[in-house]
Design an enzyme around this catalytic site. Sequence first.
Site, mmCIF file in Angstrom:
data_model
loop_
_atom_site.group_PDB
_atom_site.id
_atom_site.type_symbol
_atom_site.label_atom_id
_atom_site.label_comp_id
_atom_site.label_asym_id
_atom_site.label_seq_id
_atom_site.Cartn_x
_atom_site.Cartn_y
_atom_site.Cartn_z
ATOM 1 N N CYS A 137 11.477 4.424 6.013
ATOM 2 C CA CYS A 137 10.314 4.778 6.828
ATOM 3 C C CYS A 137 9.483 3.528 7.091
ATOM 4 O O CYS A 137 8.306 3.627 7.450
ATOM 5 C CB CYS A 137 9.444 5.812 6.117
ATOM 6 N N HIS A 159 10.731 8.053 14.642
ATOM 7 C CA HIS A 159 9.593 7.198 14.304
ATOM 8 C C HIS A 159 8.283 8.000 14.322
ATOM 9 O O HIS A 159 7.336 7.684 15.047
ATOM 10 C CB HIS A 159 9.496 6.014 15.266
ATOM 11 N N ILE A 160 8.251 9.037 13.491
ATOM 12 C CA ILE A 160 7.077 9.916 13.462
ATOM 13 C C ILE A 160 6.294 9.777 12.153
ATOM 14 O O ILE A 160 5.472 10.632 11.829
ATOM 15 C CB ILE A 160 7.472 11.390 13.691
ATOM 16 N N GLY A 161 6.531 8.687 11.419
ATOM 17 C CA GLY A 161 5.836 8.509 10.146
ATOM 18 C C GLY A 161 4.324 8.547 10.267
ATOM 19 O O GLY A 161 3.628 8.969 9.348
ATOM 20 N N ALA A 162 3.809 8.105 11.400
ATOM 21 C CA ALA A 162 2.348 8.102 11.606
ATOM 22 C C ALA A 162 1.881 9.251 12.487
ATOM 23 O O ALA A 162 0.707 9.312 12.849
ATOM 24 C CB ALA A 162 1.921 6.780 12.235
ATOM 25 N N ASP A 165 13.586 6.954 9.718
ATOM 26 C CA ASP A 165 12.563 7.243 10.722
ATOM 27 C C ASP A 165 12.414 6.092 11.712
ATOM 28 O O ASP A 165 11.769 6.244 12.743
ATOM 29 C CB ASP A 165 11.206 7.503 10.034
ATOM 30 N N ARG A 172 0.824 -1.217 0.000
ATOM 31 C CA ARG A 172 0.000 0.000 0.000
ATOM 32 C C ARG A 172 0.857 1.266 0.000
ATOM 33 O O ARG A 172 0.623 2.188 -0.773
ATOM 34 C CB ARG A 172 -0.912 0.013 1.234
ATOM 35 N N ILE A 173 1.834 1.315 0.903
ATOM 36 C CA ILE A 173 2.661 2.518 1.006
ATOM 37 C C ILE A 173 3.607 2.613 -0.181
ATOM 38 O O ILE A 173 3.760 3.675 -0.791
ATOM 39 C CB ILE A 173 3.425 2.529 2.341
ATOM 40 N N ASP A 205 9.513 -6.892 -4.906
ATOM 41 C CA ASP A 205 8.539 -7.438 -3.964
ATOM 42 C C ASP A 205 8.331 -8.906 -4.319
ATOM 43 O O ASP A 205 7.789 -9.216 -5.378
ATOM 44 C CB ASP A 205 7.211 -6.686 -4.040
ATOM 45 N N GLU A 244 14.405 1.008 19.658
ATOM 46 C CA GLU A 244 13.736 2.286 19.911
ATOM 47 C C GLU A 244 13.263 2.329 21.363
ATOM 48 O O GLU A 244 12.640 1.370 21.823
ATOM 49 C CB GLU A 244 12.555 2.456 18.954
#
Length: 525
Positions: free
Chosen positions: A229, A278-281, A255, A150-151, A170, A260
């Site tokens: 990411c 880790h701020i992708g979301a 990210d 999806r991403i 993939d 972590e």
Amino acid sequence: MYRILISDPLDPAGIAILRDSGADVHLLPAEERHRLPELLPDFDALVVRSMTQVTADLLDAGKRLKVVGRAGIGVDNVDVKAATERGILVVNAPTANVISATEHTFALLLSLARRVPDACASLRGGAWERKKFVGVELSGKALGVVGFGRIGQRVAARARAFEMEVLAYDPFLGDEAAKRLGVELLDLDELLERSDVVTLHTPLTDATRHLLDGERLRRMRQGALLINCGRGGVVDEQALVEVLDEGHLAGAALDVFSREPVEDLTLVQHPKVVVTPHIGAQTREAQERISTQTAHMILESLGGSLAVTAVNLPFASTGVRGEPYLALGERLGRLAGSLFDGGLEGIEVRFWGVEENLQLPVGVAVLKGALTPFLGESLNFVNAERVAASRGIEVVRSVHSGSMGYPQLVEVEVRGTEGTRQVAGTFFGEGDSRVVFLDHQRLEFRPHGRLLLVRNADVPGVIGRLGTLLGEASVNIGDIHLARDRANQQALAVLRIDSEVPAEVLERVLADAQVEAVRQIDLGR
């Protein structure tokens, strides 16, 4: 009323959905998180973000736990294998942060390509160093997307707007799908060798851990850029530092990290690296979607939805379209299992005209339904196959040609110490499921509600006497379905009744000399 425990901070929108459903929702403050094993036995569902570690020991403490909701995409902090062994669903919010993660990928890529963080820091320090911060354009460059889900697909779409060539790796993407998506599909090594920028969007699994090790990092083009990411651990971070020090790569933007919060700052302080924690979301929109999607998934799971998307289902979610088939399979299995008294040794599910992608899910649904009369409601789609295997029950699925008189047909046969029983069902119209064969006798009834099955000699008066007995017991008959076996002079009646038939009335029915067998079955709504 379901009890739901939320152990990590969650956007209020999802909490409101859970509370509006009537559930008892308990928010666990951070300072009380150590009490989680003590509190969990009283809850049906646990909702976590990334801080709570859902271990096998914690799952053992959840005596009535039915579902774990991971508010986010990754489930690295949930022992999915242990949950599966315990029949606990694990659900997440797989699409909630797709847009935010896609956009953050480009935020990092552009920041790295145009050296934005360094230029910002320099100017804030009082310097004006325009010539020092020479960047590169994206136009005309090749972007290698590792993981074209999806991403990855959305990143590719935006890259084309920047006039970039898109390459993809993939292992789960076929040539036809790649052609349809308009992307050149390569093996990983060739992608690394041809890409000016490589961006990672794969889950972290045993197969993808350190997917980009030192050897593969050195396969990348001289002066290429690396963006991650996706998930920490896909890149060998020590090897990345070495390759950056060697000058082989121009830079990396990250990210996510293998540990972590980050403890070793060697990589994050490297002059060729742009990093975010880790701020992708971490957008307002994504946080709300993560919360609301997780809340809906939790409620659907607790409510027994057949269309729920769980991480640990033994099959891909069939979605709403497949739900009627799963419901039919479970009802047929439950009916067949309810007809059986002896030890269950084998179950065969036969398909006519049912799409291939539905056959495994329907087979699991049949298994769940067939075993439930023996093993109770603790059985679900997650653990049905494991439970059957642990009890030595052979499960067979087979596909047959021909119509059998119906466009689609699912037949279930259970066998064991007392012989075999057989039921088959299909659809009449949109989602209107019907049983059309019972022990090879053709008849038609809807597989739900409370049923009374009576096998008797094919002689006059039996159904009339049966109706009288039920009437005297104030048991109302909703409908009656009949079948005849002329060769053996037997008849079969299936009565839908509005209330339970008392045991003494069943005894009186069975006392009729013409009645050979009677059985009461509740298939639910």
